[in-house]
Structure formats: structure tokens, C-alpha cells
Motif scaffolding. Structure first.
Motif, PDB file in Angstrom:
ATOM      1  N   LEU A 106      51.400  35.993  46.633  1.00 38.48           N
ATOM      2  CA  LEU A 106      52.103  35.075  45.741  1.00 38.48           C
ATOM      3  C   LEU A 106      52.384  33.714  46.374  1.00 38.48           C
ATOM      4  N   ARG A 107      52.134  33.557  47.640  1.00 39.80           N
ATOM      5  CA  ARG A 107      52.243  32.227  48.247  1.00 39.80           C
ATOM      6  C   ARG A 107      51.135  31.314  47.737  1.00 39.80           C
ATOM      7  N   SER A 108      49.985  31.904  47.401  1.00 44.11           N
ATOM      8  CA  SER A 108      48.841  31.118  46.958  1.00 44.11           C
ATOM      9  C   SER A 108      48.525  31.267  45.479  1.00 44.11           C
ATOM     10  N   PHE A 109      49.018  32.347  44.871  1.00 44.87           N
ATOM     11  CA  PHE A 109      48.655  32.619  43.487  1.00 44.87           C
ATOM     12  C   PHE A 109      49.896  32.826  42.625  1.00 44.87           C
ATOM     13  N   ARG A 110      49.747  32.590  41.332  1.00 51.82           N
ATOM     14  CA  ARG A 110      50.865  32.686  40.386  1.00 51.82           C
ATOM     15  C   ARG A 110      51.218  34.124  40.034  1.00 51.82           C
ATOM     16  N   MET A 111      50.235  35.003  40.050  1.00 52.17           N
ATOM     17  CA  MET A 111      50.431  36.406  39.648  1.00 52.17           C
ATOM     18  C   MET A 111      49.392  37.256  40.353  1.00 52.17           C
ATOM     19  N   GLY A 112      49.558  38.560  40.255  1.00 49.60           N
ATOM     20  CA  GLY A 112      48.604  39.471  40.863  1.00 49.60           C
ATOM     21  C   GLY A 112      47.273  39.447  40.136  1.00 49.60           C
ATOM     22  N   PRO A 113      46.208  39.929  40.778  1.00 46.76           N
ATOM     23  CA  PRO A 113      44.897  39.906  40.134  1.00 46.76           C
ATOM     24  C   PRO A 113      44.817  40.764  38.867  1.00 46.76           C
ATOM     25  N   ALA A 114      45.436  41.918  38.882  1.00 47.95           N
ATOM     26  CA  ALA A 114      45.414  42.765  37.685  1.00 47.95           C
ATOM     27  C   ALA A 114      46.256  42.140  36.571  1.00 47.95           C
ATOM     28  N   TRP A 116      46.630  38.969  36.135  1.00 48.94           N
ATOM     29  CA  TRP A 116      45.825  37.863  35.642  1.00 48.94           C
ATOM     30  C   TRP A 116      44.785  38.371  34.639  1.00 48.94           C
ATOM     31  N   LEU A 117      44.090  39.476  34.989  1.00 47.72           N
ATOM     32  CA  LEU A 117      43.105  40.053  34.068  1.00 47.72           C
ATOM     33  C   LEU A 117      43.766  40.521  32.772  1.00 47.72           C
ATOM     34  N   TRP A 118      44.929  41.138  32.901  1.00 44.72           N
ATOM     35  CA  TRP A 118      45.648  41.626  31.726  1.00 44.72           C
ATOM     36  C   TRP A 118      46.030  40.462  30.810  1.00 44.72           C
ATOM     37  N   ARG A 119      46.548  39.411  31.406  1.00 48.60           N
ATOM     38  CA  ARG A 119      46.946  38.241  30.629  1.00 48.60           C
ATOM     39  C   ARG A 119      45.736  37.567  29.985  1.00 48.60           C
ATOM     40  N   ALA A 120      44.621  37.480  30.717  1.00 46.03           N
ATOM     41  CA  ALA A 120      43.398  36.893  30.169  1.00 46.03           C
ATOM     42  C   ALA A 120      42.912  37.702  28.968  1.00 46.03           C
ATOM     43  N   GLY A 121      42.949  39.021  29.093  1.00 44.04           N
ATOM     44  CA  GLY A 121      42.530  39.872  27.983  1.00 44.04           C
ATOM     45  C   GLY A 121      43.478  39.805  26.803  1.00 44.04           C
ATOM     46  N   THR A 122      44.760  39.691  27.080  1.00 43.72           N
ATOM     47  CA  THR A 122      45.752  39.644  26.007  1.00 43.72           C
ATOM     48  C   THR A 122      45.649  38.360  25.193  1.00 43.72           C
ATOM     49  N   TYR A 123      45.526  37.227  25.885  1.00 42.07           N
ATOM     50  CA  TYR A 123      45.548  35.930  25.210  1.00 42.07           C
ATOM     51  C   TYR A 123      44.161  35.373  24.923  1.00 42.07           C
TER      52      TYR A 123
END
Length: 145
Positions: A106-114, A116-123
């Protein structure tokens, strides 16, 4: 339960069902009360590093599942011969690894990889994953919520 674990070679769930049934609820209340006491005594800001675990919960769940699957696959039938305390040590080690891994991620990224995938699929769009660099002299004071 501890006496049972240290005095038996193997675990027979039905022998201590009554203890496991009650202990789950008791431990949940214990954890909640302990957390509330820690927050009251030290303040919520002292515990904010644990937010990383929650912000990457799905990724941590999947990572823990894969690590355990790989460990059991590597051990094969020998896993059944391990003492009960080895499982507790394994859980502590994996929990610590995932906790520190989440904080570093989380120092480099906004959220975890899973997540991120979940959010991409949802929206149906690809949300930004990488953090934007901070301007010199600014400080977020935490995980950068």
C-alpha cells in the motif's frame, strides 16, 4: 482446549465440540473488547497500520489460501503427522508476512491486486492502481487514505 491440544497426538473435533462452539464466541467478544480498550488507551491512530490488512482483505485471503494449498501440497501425507502447535506457528508466520506485505504494497498502490480486479469487474472500468507521487514536503501521516 490447550490441555487437549498438548495432550493428544491428533485432533478429534467431536471430543471438544462444546469447547470450540463456546470458544469462538468468547474469543470474538475478547477481541472486540481488547481492541476497544487499546483504542481508548492509546488512540485509534496507534492502530492505523492494521488498516492495511483490511484494505487488502480479499488479496490476503487469496494469498493465505494459495500459501496453505502450496504448503499442504509440498508436505503431502506428512502434514497429517505434524503436531497441532505447528498449525498455530504457521498461522502466526503467515499472518505476519501478509500484514507486513500489505503495508509495503500500500505504500505504492491504492488497493490490493484482488481488490483492484474486483473493482474493475464491478464498475467495468480500470481504476487507478498506482499511487500518485506526493509533492516534495507533503506528508500523508498514514496509509494515504
Amino acid at each position: 482446549m490447550l490441555r487437549y491440544y498438548f495432550s493428544h497426538e491428533s485432533y478429534t473435533p467431536m471430543e471438544i465440540f462444546h469447547l470450540t462452539h463456546l470458544s469462538g464466541k468468547t474469543m470474538a467478544v475478547f477481541y472486540i473488547c481488547t481492541l476497544l480498550r487499546l483504542i481508548r488507551r492509546y488512540g485509534a491512530h496507534r492502530l492505523e497500520d492494521f488498516a492495511a490488512i483490511g484494505r487488502t482483505a480479499l488479496s490476503n485471503y487469496l494469498a493465505q489460501s494459495l500459501l496453505t494449498w502450496a504448503a499442504l501440497l509440498a508436505l503431502g501425507d506428512a502434514a497429517a503427522d505434524l503436531p497441532l502447535w505447528a498449525g498455530a506457528v504457521y498461522c502466526i508466520v503467515v499472518s505476519l508476512l501478509l500484514t507486513f506485505g500489505s503495508r509495503i504494497w500500500l505504500r505504492s498502490f491504492r488497493m490490493g491486486p484482488a481488490e483492484w480486479l474486483w473493482r474493475a469487474g464491478t464498475y467495468g472500468t480500470l481504476p487507478p492502481l498506482a499511487r500518485t507521487p506526493k509533492a516534495p514536503g507533503t506528508h500523508s501521516g498514514g496509509l494515504g487514505h
